[in-house]
Scaffold this motif. Structure first.
Motif: not given
Length: 90
Positions: A52-64
């Protein structure tokens, strides 16, 4: 910022996900760039992982991704015929 999670996926139709943060205080697990590295993996490391990556622009999850242990059986020991390449002389 990014963080790795580990868990198991129920393979039934109504899949349930249960993930927990990877314990990076365990010296066998470490992050290198955005990659999770597991040194000396053991059977208990098998399971599902995602980042799970988070920065100023939002959050995104990688593929499992799935990590599985595969054990090869011993190879059958049998006699094999001698093969001599044509034109080869001892």
């Amino acid at each position: 910022m990014f963080r790795w999670y580990r868990g198991h996926i129920d393979s039934s139709f109504n899949a349930e996900y249960e993930f927990f943060p990877v314990d990076l205080s365990n010296q066998r697990y470490f992050q290198h760039g955005g990659d999770l590295v597991i040194s000396r993996p053991v059977s208990e490391d098998s399971g599902s992982y995602f980042c799970k990556a988070t920065n100023y622009f939002g959050t995104v999850n990688s593929n499992i991704m799935q990590l599985r242990e595969i054990v090869l059986d011993r190879f059958e020991k049998r006699e094999r015929p001698n093969v001599i390449a044509q034109g080869f002389k001892e």
